[in-house]
Each structure stands twice: as C-alpha cells, then as structure tokens.
Scaffold this active site. Structure first.
Site, mmCIF file in Angstrom:
data_model
loop_
_atom_site.group_PDB
_atom_site.id
_atom_site.type_symbol
_atom_site.label_atom_id
_atom_site.label_comp_id
_atom_site.label_asym_id
_atom_site.label_seq_id
_atom_site.Cartn_x
_atom_site.Cartn_y
_atom_site.Cartn_z
ATOM 1 N N HIS A 37 -4.335 -34.358 -40.668
ATOM 2 C CA HIS A 37 -3.294 -35.274 -40.193
ATOM 3 C C HIS A 37 -3.187 -36.534 -41.053
ATOM 4 O O HIS A 37 -2.685 -37.550 -40.572
ATOM 5 C CB HIS A 37 -3.602 -35.712 -38.758
ATOM 6 N N GLU A 64 9.026 -25.977 -36.745
ATOM 7 C CA GLU A 64 9.404 -26.819 -37.873
ATOM 8 C C GLU A 64 10.348 -26.114 -38.837
ATOM 9 O O GLU A 64 11.308 -26.712 -39.333
ATOM 10 C CB GLU A 64 8.154 -27.303 -38.621
HETATM 11 C C1 TPP Z 1 2.589 -27.956 -36.378
HETATM 12 C C2 TPP Z 1 2.454 -29.187 -35.582
HETATM 13 N N1 TPP Z 1 3.555 -29.826 -35.172
HETATM 14 C C3 TPP Z 1 3.461 -30.935 -34.421
HETATM 15 C C4 TPP Z 1 2.233 -31.447 -34.086
HETATM 16 C C5 TPP Z 1 2.127 -32.717 -33.234
HETATM 17 N N2 TPP Z 1 1.639 -32.339 -31.900
HETATM 18 C C6 TPP Z 1 0.347 -32.404 -31.607
HETATM 19 S S1 TPP Z 1 0.018 -31.787 -30.081
HETATM 20 C C7 TPP Z 1 1.639 -31.434 -29.807
HETATM 21 C C8 TPP Z 1 2.057 -30.793 -28.533
HETATM 22 C C9 TPP Z 1 1.449 -29.447 -28.365
HETATM 23 O O1 TPP Z 1 1.666 -28.981 -27.082
HETATM 24 P P1 TPP Z 1 0.922 -27.742 -26.468
HETATM 25 O O2 TPP Z 1 0.836 -26.639 -27.464
HETATM 26 O O3 TPP Z 1 1.582 -27.421 -25.195
HETATM 27 O O4 TPP Z 1 -0.562 -28.215 -26.208
HETATM 28 P P2 TPP Z 1 -1.077 -29.350 -25.235
HETATM 29 O O5 TPP Z 1 -1.142 -30.607 -26.036
HETATM 30 O O6 TPP Z 1 -0.153 -29.436 -24.080
HETATM 31 O O7 TPP Z 1 -2.446 -28.920 -24.828
HETATM 32 C C10 TPP Z 1 2.411 -31.820 -30.891
HETATM 33 C C11 TPP Z 1 3.869 -31.711 -30.950
HETATM 34 C C12 TPP Z 1 1.103 -30.773 -34.568
HETATM 35 N N3 TPP Z 1 -0.123 -31.230 -34.342
HETATM 36 N N4 TPP Z 1 1.242 -29.644 -35.288
#
Ligand code: TPP
Ligand code: TPP
Ligand code: MG
Ligand code: MG
Lengths: 330, 349, 330, 349
Positions: D151, D82
């Site tokens: 959230h 971000e």
């Molecule tokens: C700081 C932040 N940015 C964006 C989000 C929205 N978001 C939630 S899960 C996610 C993807 C995360 O991917 P990963 O770390 O690979 O974990 P996975 O969901 O694949 O287990 C995003 C972008 C968030 N929760 N926190």
C-alpha cells in the site's frame, strides 16, 4: 422503438439478403486468406469462417445510433455493420485508406461513422469499454444499445465478471453476445470453464440470457430481436450465447493439433451458409440464378476492394508518431 | 511458427544432446523447449502452466510435444485468466512446487501485474523471510511481426523496475537453453523474456549445453572505440551494426546484458571506461525505459571517463503501428545504431 | 479423515472454548484499538469486531497441515489458527519479534509454523494464491484443505471469478469462505453486486455452496464441518458464505457516514458473543465464574502480549533491504 | 483523514472562493475537492466514478459531501472492479462524457493497467485518430503512512513510460486545485497522482484560484549552485533541504516537475546549464524510475555544461516496510538530499 425490431422481415428479399451477407463475409475472408499467403496481409489474421450467422443475425437489427464493440475476429462484424469492404481490406493491407488509417491492421478495424468501436486484440478487453459506452448513454438518457461481441475464451477473464456485474448493477443497455465456438485458440471449452453452459452464468448477475443455435441465422435473428428489444425497453443488459464453430484455424499460425479433422468436417456440414441455403432451396425461396447473382456481386465487390487496397498509399514514416496524442497537444 | 513449416522434434534433439556428440543445429524455440523438457525431467516439482501450452503446443510452438510426454497435469493448459493462474503459480511456488508460468506474451502480462508486483515480489520481504516465491514466469516480448499496438510491447525493461523479482532476457541459443534451469534454482521470482523474432533463429549449440549463470553480462564482441550495450532481440541488430562499423574502422564492443535486474554494472563500466563512449540499444520506448537506467549508471560511475554523452537507440514513443515500414521505423535498426555510435564518436553526419 | 471432523465435539468444554476464543479475539482487538489511539499501532487497522463466530467456527476444524489464506482483516483468523497473540501484537507494533519480523504490520500477519499464508492488503489478491496452494497439494496428492477467507467486496473483483473457475475446473481442495459483512468499506452490498445472494454465484462454477448465519457460531461450525468434509472427501472446492456484520468502522480512518448508528446497534444485539453466551446461559451450560475465568485468562494473555510487544526490538535500519531477495542471491 | 478531526466544508470554501475575497486557507484535500466540484458544475459531462467516492466520502475524504450535492449518478460508487470501471471510464470518454475515474490508490491501479496501457493509451493511435479518450484518472500515491509493502507504492514515474497518456503530480495547493480542469480539457487520457502525505497540508490559495497550465515545470526556489529536481510529495522535503543548504551558503534551485509525461526538458536544462550540478529526488524506487530518465536527459542535453555527475535520491529498492523508522529510512529525506547536493558540489563528507 425501431422499425427494424418491430417487423420481422420475413420477406424473400430479406432472406436473400441474409444469405448474401453471409456469403459476402465468407468470400471476403477466403480472399483475405489468399492475400495472406501472398503476404499482402500480415500479422495475425483471424477468420470468422463458420460463424457468419451470428454477425448476420444480430447486427442488422441494430440502429445506426447503436454501438458495437468487437474482437480481433471482427471482419464479419465490420462488414455487417457497414464498414465499407474496401476500407476494411485497405486496413488489412496497412494502407492509409484503411478504416483505421492503416495503423491497426486486421485486429483493429475501427469506424466512427458506423459506431464501430473496434477490434480489440486483448481477450475480454472490450467488455469494460462496452459498459462505459452504455454508461454514457444511460447517463444522457439516450436509448441506444451497445452490442458487445466476445468469445467463449473471454468468459474466463476477470473482466467478463466485472463487466457483467457493472452492467447489471447500473442498469446499462449492453447486449452481451458470446460467440461460443467451443475453442479459445486450442483450448476446448471444457478445459476452460467448469460450467460449460455459458449462458447460465448470466444468472449470477441477474442478467436475462438465452442460448441459441449460432449456425442457424434465422434462429439467431429471432433471438437477437428479442434480446435487443429487451435491452431497448428495459435499459438493462441481456446475454445472448450463440453456439457456433470456427471452421478454419484460430489464426494463420495454428496447426490445429487440438482437434480432429473429422470434428471440423462434421461441423462444416452444419455450416450456416450451407444450411440456410439448403433451407431456402427446400422452401423454393431461392433459385440457382439468385446464387449466381449473389456470387457475382460479391466477387465484384471483392475485386473492387482488392483493387482499392492495392492502389492505396503507405503512410510516410515521418508521421509515424502522429496521433499518439491529439494533434497540437503534446 | 508458420503453418506447415517443418519443426524438429524435441525428442530427436534431446537424443542428440544426450549423445553429447558434436554441436547440434537447432532453433531458439527448440532451445527453450529443450530447457523446459530438461527441467521437467530433472525435478518433478517443475510444471508448466499457461494458455495453450498443452494441446495447442504453445502459441509460438515452444512447448509442442511436451504434453504428450509429461501429461496434462504437468503441462497444464490454463483458461484465459492471467491474474488467476499467475497467482496460482505464486501459491504453488510457496507450497514447494517449481512452477513455470507462461504468460504467452508480455502484452497480456499486464492483467497479471498485481500478482507479480503485489504478491510475488513482496512476499518474502513482508513476511520476514518466511515465504519465498520460487516462481519462473516466461513470456514472449517485442515487435517485428506486424501485430500492431496491443501485441508488440517490449516491457521487460519496465519490469526491471520492480524490487523482489529478477528479469532475464536470453538473446542466444545458449541462454535460451541455459537460463531456465538456473532461474528455477533461484529462491525468488524470475521473469524470462523471449523476443518473438528470435524463435526461428537457427544456430549451433553444444550437444551437452546446460545451465548458465545469470549474474553477468557478456561481451559478445570486443572493441575499443565505443560500447554498444543491449540485450534480447536487439543484440543481433547491434552485432550487425558492429560489423558495419568495423567496415569503417570503428571497433565497437557489444555487450549483451542478459539480466536486466540485477544489472551487471561491473561489466558495463569496465567496457565504458575502456571505450569512453557508449550507446544503449533497447527495443522499449525511450522515456523511462531501461535505457535510461543504464545511462544513469554509466554516468554515475564513469562520468570522468566519458569523452561524450552516451547515446540511446530505442523505440519511438508511440504504440507500434501495423504496417511493416512503420513498425520497422518505430524500433531500433542497425542503421540507427551505426549513426548513434558515430555520433558518440563525434563522427556523426 | 480427521478426528476433528469426525466427532462433533458438543461437550461443555468445547462450547466454553468456543466462547473463550471469541472473547479472546474481541478483547484482543479492543486492546488493539486502544493501542492505536496511543499510536503504538499505526497504519491501517481493520478490526473483526462482530465477525468472530466465523473464524471461531471454521478454523479449529482445520488440520494443522491445512492452509489458510486471509485478508487485511485477519487478526481473528491468526489467533484462531494458533499464531501466538504476542507475536501478532509485536507485529502490529512493528517489532522484530512480530510474526512477520515486524515488516508487515496489522495487514500482513504471516506464520509459516501454522501454515498461515498471510494477511493480504489487496482485496481479492489472496484467492489466486489459495488456488495455487491447493494446486500444489492436488499435484502431490496431499489431502490438505486450503481455506481462503475474503469479504463480500472481493466478490466483484475479476480474481474472484478467475479463482473460482480455476479451482472447480482443476478440482482443487479450496474452501472459499466469504465473510459477508454487508459492506466493502462504505459500499453496501447492494451497491456492489447485482446479485446480492452471494453464495448463489458458486453455481456458475459448479461449486457446491451454502450460506450460513455468521453470527451463530454453532451454525458456522456445523456448516464448516460439512464443507471441510466435502472438500477433503472430494478434493473439490466448496463455497461457504458466512453472513455477518462489522460493528466497528472499516478502519480507524472511517467516519461511517454510510450507515446509521441504529443499524449497527440492531446488529450488535445479534452479536455472536452476546448470542452464544445467552444461549449457553439459557441452557445452563455456563456459570458466571466461567465468564470471569475466561475474561481473566484473556486479560492476562493480552497483558503478556502487550508487555512482549513493548519489550520487543526495532529492526536496525541497516537491514532494511534484507529479504528483498533470499540471502546471498542478489 | 483521522476520525473525529474536523473537516472544513467544501460548500463554505466554495462560497469564499466565489466571493473572490482574500486568499483562503485550506487543505490540499479541500483543494482537490474544490477542483472536482468546480468541474462538475462547469461541465455536465463530468462525473466521478470509483470505490467509495460517494457514500463513504472518498478513502481520503476528498469527495466528502459531493454525492449529497451531485447525486449518486454523477458521484458514482463503484464495486471493487478496478479493470471494469476504469475500462468503463474509457468507454464513457469515447462516447463523449468526461469521466474522472478515481483508482483510490496507485497500489490498486495495477489491476487496471491493461485498460490503461492497452486501451486508453493506444486507442487514438491505432484507430487512426477516430477515437480519443478524454479520460482523467486520479489516484493517491506514495509512502509515509505506515501502510507497508502493498500500500505504499510510488509508481507515477513508472506510468510516465507509457506513450499516449499524460502524467501529472500536483505538489502544491494551487496545482491540486488547478490541474484537474486543465486535464479534463485534454483530449487524451491524463493520470493525476496525489501524494497521500499532502492531503492534510494546509496553505493559502487565492480565492479565485482556477485552472493552471500543465505543460511547464516550475522553479519553486531559485538558486545558482545546484539544481534539485523533484515533484509531488518530495517537493517539500526538497525545499526543506534547500533551506538547510542555504544555512551552509549553498544556493539550491528547486524545480517542481509538475508533469512527469511529458517532461519539461527546457526548464530542467536551463537550470542545470546555470548551476552545472543536479540532484534528482524521486520517491519511486531508483532503478528504472523516472529519476533515471531525467538523469539521461540532463546528460544528453547538457553533458558539456556539467561540472559533476548528477546525483539521485530515491527510495531504497525494497518493498516499503511497516515500522516508521524503516519506512522513513526507505524513502527520500531532507538529510539525504542535503548530502547528495553537497556531494554533487564536491563537498561531500
Ligand atoms: C484491489 C483493492 N482495491 C481497493 C482496496 C481498498 N480497500 C481495502 S478494504 C476494502 C473493502 C473490502 O471489502 P470486503 O471485501 O467486503 O472486506 P471487509 O473489509 O468488509 O472485511 C477496500 C475497497 C484494496 N485494498 N484493494
Ligand atoms: C488477455 C489475452 N490473453 C491471451 C491472448 C491470446 N489469444 C488471442 S485469441 C485467444 C483465444 C480467445 O478465444 P475466444 O475468446 O473463444 O475467441 P475466438 O478466438 O474463439 O473467437 C487467445 C488466448 C489475448 N489476445 N489476450
Ligand atoms: Mg472461441
Ligand atoms: Mg465486507
């Protein structure tokens, strides 16, 4: 491809100019330190003393259309880039004639005319901006290089990581220049990084990198030439670590409890000006008159700058809030 | 601290304090240092962590000498990684330690805000009271040293918007000395803001000065004509204004909020109900600052007691400029406070 | 040194238990998905479907005094850790009997009794906390391991970088477990990282690392045993990348426009349960009755959990603001 | 968007808009999408950058289909970084592009706050007007979807504290459609907050709807008894409250602020001077929220016109809990607004 990059200008004139530029930065900052004790300059003042070979080695190789992002230790970068000394000094006085209109002071030299995107007082804060400048160039297919300077301390910041990844992922023409002077304020590199060989970190992002002796202006220049050429040709980022040393305190408020005088003395003997001058002398490329002339020219320029800054005007308090927003929009 | 300026050694000071002899003279900086040292001695779970707190001695020389005394584990120099080490403070606190995280200045705390708001402030609530975060975060705040736009924020009032944390602003030596220990006893995160212009302030403090309560505002000067409500660095300008007003036969009551979250409504309302007029002085930007919240509370709770709308003296809504005259014009000054007080009294020019 | 780490329990009982645990997670989450369509569970629901071998391979090797930091995709971690299924499900219902008192929901399972430091809905947000938990152990000379789970997406965050550096610099016993399922929401790894071989990044911090096939529970277990042993013995961090795949949508709001059905199908054939069961069958270590028994036990447990959650109570609105601060302090 | 729920194709919508035929029915989400698409077509310097804006189609399906139309360079998926990509937006803006950075939700924007406050908001001022930052940052905000403590923040009012940026909160389809282009014309950074509960809201919009001005608040319902001042997602609850009040013969005037920085004092004060009573409704936490600033401005400028202290209906000062009944109890509701309005009228229970 630029002429500047094409032919290594190993002429005597070029060597003398390199020396002059380093002396010019050094003397200018000596004057700044003096002006600080006179309280003409206030706030934080971070001097570049000992690190001149980095700015002198890298910046002249950039084209005028290229971009520079710097830190709060940016006087040397600004001078090398062509920000007029008097405008830089007037800025440090806080006068309207300063290169940022007097609003920014020592940590915030800006100059649109030379694509100098500032002094940034937030460690690591300039890296994402550099990525964005390069992104604009990339999207417009303009073959510019954005050179981004930062210290060893900035390497620990999350923004370092995010920025290197973005630059590599998006194939952006950023030249990351880490000025590793072994300390972040009073924190030695080994207390700040688990891997102290900083340039190795670039591999994590698949960024080509090189470490160079930052006290040797010729070595820096050669490395920077390779680096800039690589960025210009590939459009990809490149990471250049310049190993250097800060001779003076971090800022004017620093009692330097964290390092020995002896350590500083040992480094001073390896100082970039001393060393380059010695090398030029040994090679009979320089004469005592040259030094005298350089010192005289620099002294005159500094005297002019001081006179200019002294004669500068204070912004009236009435316009204090001006430029919080663009004129006529808020 | 200016280079070369002599600095009283904490050890000497503590010796004097230990003697419980006469009040000692010391600086605000030394009072904070004594508080840290005291906490380190009293509770082995306490440690100080932040950039340059150790070898450098603290960017404002607050922790000078402490690493020599307590070692690098407990006076822990951190790399430039504000989010990382603040979050580490959260984790260590949950695990039973009592960390004092120093964020150097509020200007850099923005990099740690996610950890403060999304972790420290929410964990107890969202875990159903299983995990509290007994963390203290200290940082310098305020303008006045010509550090320009990125280094002169006053965001303590802004932080006071966040439920789940407490926000303290010690303005006096006594509070600089006493609030830390009380904050460390608190089971929830407490942010302590030290105004940079106060560090060099000298004063006398009882040799045995210790913890102070943090729930109440203090009336620093009693008066019946107008309530001047402030905190932190602005307290001293406000007291100066009160003197100037006294010379014009206006008796101002000066309230030092001490805590910005929670606010001590009772003390504020009692004063305003008496004086019927109020001016709030805050070094933060005006719009949406803590001054607005105090304003709203006064009117909500004492509307019918007010003889005039309260006034506000805040910072101009612009990044703080570098030159001294502009910087000073941007932040509250005694003269502006005097003018606002008179205007609240209908005696404006 | 713990018994759990000492002797690789390769007995049939152990293998069957591994299989059961994975089936238990899978069936539980199938039920959750169903309960979501019934609107018993609301908000965001992130399922672990396909990734069970990671939790099953790593978590049982930890001691009860060790600590776990997780993400919003944490049901599998919680179940493996011993958070009672009924408490987890009641939490997802938002009932007071939930493991977080019903306040947190699916993304915020917490359990002090098992040192389960939660679900964290901020990507990367748990890493600094893990560093802090380990710092506390380090300072108190307690030989605990903190296991910190996070996804491939978190690797791009600044906090990843800051946390790995701090853990290595300060010699903290953190086991970083990257669950690389190739996507962060709809962003494929190659769109998120310039270096997609994630475990290589650990070298930048001088952290020992290993990548393992995260669809093979036995391989995960073996790697985790090495990793935990290393952390416990050296007190240093270790980085384990588990290469896995998420079979279902990112959350219940995801139309999966970013990947082909065929890709998912191909991965399903490599699914950890299918594969392990096939291997057990091929090696005659399992009988149809075993499967039937496991499925029956799991179904019974789920039925119990649903009944428990259904019977749970809603927190009265009067206590809404309770626990914003500790009782009696605000 | 709920999986499987049909989504109107932007292209079809734009076709209708291009026809300039009758008003079309569309969702708030589609209005935002149309605004982005429009900007992309009109100005090649515009691009959209953020997490999952491309292949995923946007976490709230706002940018669905746009990458297919404009390609991955201009609808640019960003890694989870971000601070990095927001700062990249700052740099690109300075270099002459017109980036729209999508921060997904306000909850994650805390990670980018340093870039917003210390770079975007300060650069023009501290560079002496050499470098402006014509950057638009969009993000979703608000509670109501049971996303719990980390959230569900409503921090748009908090952001409005920062000089150097502008803060918009489109509550209507018209504003969702029209504010973006105007913001992109602004030479300074503009933050646009889209309340998550609005995305599915359907309504009619003129086929040729386009840019709207962003300097003024709007009176969404005229009335003479009490001014209800709000913005964003709370507008609809406030209008509902106004209906309920009308049934009791109380004529409430409903003001939609639209812009939180700057605030349109003139419209607010004109209304309050007429009704002599005001209630401010804000989904942010009460203490130190934008509600306090509006409160202070009303009293500062209309103290003598007021018949009673203004009221505030805000979120409870606690992290938002997951269960629906608690979440709803934590945030403003029509019933609470009605009660506050009556209490301002001295008709409280
Ligand atoms: C700081 C932040 N940015 C964006 C989000 C929205 N978001 C939630 S899960 C996610 C993807 C995360 O991917 P990963 O770390 O690979 O974990 P996975 O969901 O694949 O287990 C995003 C972008 C968030 N929760 N926190
Ligand atoms: C985010 C942030 N944290 C802390 C500071 C305070 N600070 C200013 S300079 C500095 C040290 C930076 O060291 P380095 O990056 O090595 O640069 P150098 O000063 O050595 O040139 C620190 C900690 C800051 N300006 N910004
Ligand atoms: Mg350095
Ligand atoms: Mg993933």
């Amino acid at each position: 491809m630029s002429a500047a990059v094409d032919k290594p200008r190993l002429s005597r004139a070029h060597e003398l100019d390199l020396l002059k530029q380093m002396i010019r930065i050094r003397r200018f900052e000596d004057a700044c330190a003096e002006l600080y004790t006179q309280e003409k300059i206030r706030g934080f003042l971070h001097l570049y003393d000992g690190e001149e070979a980095v700015a002198a080695g890298v910046i002249p190789l950039l084209e005028s259309r290229d971009r520079i992002v710097s830190t709060y230790r940016e006087h040397g970068h600004a001078l090398m880039r062509g920000v007029p000394m008097k405008a830089a000094l007037a800025e440090m006085y806080g006068k309207q004639e300063g290169c940022s209109g007097g609003r920014g002071g020592s940590m915030h030299l800006f100059d649109r005319a030379t694509n100098f995107y500032g002094g940034n007082a937030i460690v690591g804060g300039g890296l994402p901006m550099a990525v964005g400048l390069a992104l604009a160039d990339h999207m417009r297919k303009e073959n510019n290089v954005t050179a981004c300077f930062f210290g060893d301390g900035a390497v620990a910041e999350g923004e370092f990581h995010e920025s290197l990844n973005l630059a590599a992922l998006w194939t952006l023409p950023v030249l990351f220049v880490c000025e590793n002077n072994l300390y972040a304020m009073g924190t030695a590199l080994a207390l700040s990084e688990s891997e102290t060989d900083i340039h190795l970190k670039a591999a994590s992002y698949r960024i080509a990198s090189e470490a160079v002796d930052g006290m040797d202006v010729i070595a820096v220049e050669a490395a920077a030439r390779r680096a800039i050429q690589a960025v210009r040709q590939t459009g990809k980022p490149y990471f250049l670590e310049c190993r250097t040393y800060r001779f003076r305190a971090h800022s004017m408020f620093d009692a330097q409890l964290y390092r020995d005088k002896a350590e500083v003395e040992a480094w001073r003997k390896k100082g970039p000006i001393l060393r380059f001058r010695g090398w030029l002398e040994a090679n009979h490329m320089i004469h005592p008159e040259d030094i005298a002339r350089i010192e005289a020219e620099v002294a005159a320029e500094i005297a002019d700058a001081v006179a200019f800054a002294e004669a500068g005007t204070w912004e009236p308090v009435e316009t204090l809030a001006r430029f919080t927003y663009a004129e006529g929009t808020a | 601290m200016r280079k070369g300026q002599p600095d009283r050694l904490t050890t000497g000071l503590m010796q004097q304090i230990a003697d419980r002899s006469e009040p000692v003279e010391l600086s605000y900086r030394e009072a904070v240092r004594a508080a840290i040292r005291d906490a380190m001695i009293r509770d082995e779970r306490v440690f100080l962590m932040g950039e340059d707190v150790g070898r450098y001695g603290g960017c404002y020389a607050v922790s000078k000498g402490l690493q020599a005394e307590f070692g690098p584990e407990r006076i822990r120099d951190a790399p430039l990684a504000e989010s990382g080490f603040t979050g580490a403070g959260v984790g260590a606190a949950i695990a039973g330690m009592r960390p004092i995280v120093e964020l150097m200045t509020v200007n850099f705390s923005l990099l740690a805000l996610d950890q403060i708001l999304n972790s420290a402030a929410t964990l107890r609530h969202m875990s159903g009271n299983q995990f509290g975060v007994p963390l203290v975060i200290r940082m310098a705040t305020g303008a006045g040293r010509q550090l320009a736009a990125q280094h002169s924020h006053s965001l303590e009032g802004w932080y006071a918007h966040i439920p789940g944390i407490k926000v303290l602003a010690p303005a006096t030596l006594e509070d600089a000395r006493g609030m830390l220990w009380t904050a460390l006893q608190d089971p929830d995160p407490v942010l302590i803001f030290e105004n940079i212009v106060l560090y060099n302030m000298m004063g006398k403090l009882a040799a045995d000065a210790g913890p102070v309560e943090i729930a109440k505002a203090a009336v620093r000067h009693a008066g019946r004509d107008v309530s001047l409500i402030t905190y932190g660095g602005s307290l001293w300008k406000t007291l100066e204004a009160a003197s100037l007003l006294a010379a014009e036969n206006i008796e101002a009551e000066v309230i030092d909020l001490r805590s910005l979250r929670p606010l001590d409504d009772a003390t504020i309302i009692a004063s305003v109900s008496k004086t019927r007029r109020a001016v709030i002085i805050d070094e933060g930007w005006r719009s949406g600052g803590i001054s607005a919240e105090i304003y709203a509370r006064i009117v909500e709770q004492a509307f019918w007691e007010l003889d005039a709308p309260p006034g506000r003296v805040c910072s101009e809504e612009t990044p703080i400029p570098y030159p001294r005259h502009l910087e000073q014009a941007a932040i509250p000054q005694a003269s502006k406070i005097v003018a606002a007080a008179k205007s609240a009294l209908g005696r404006g020019g």
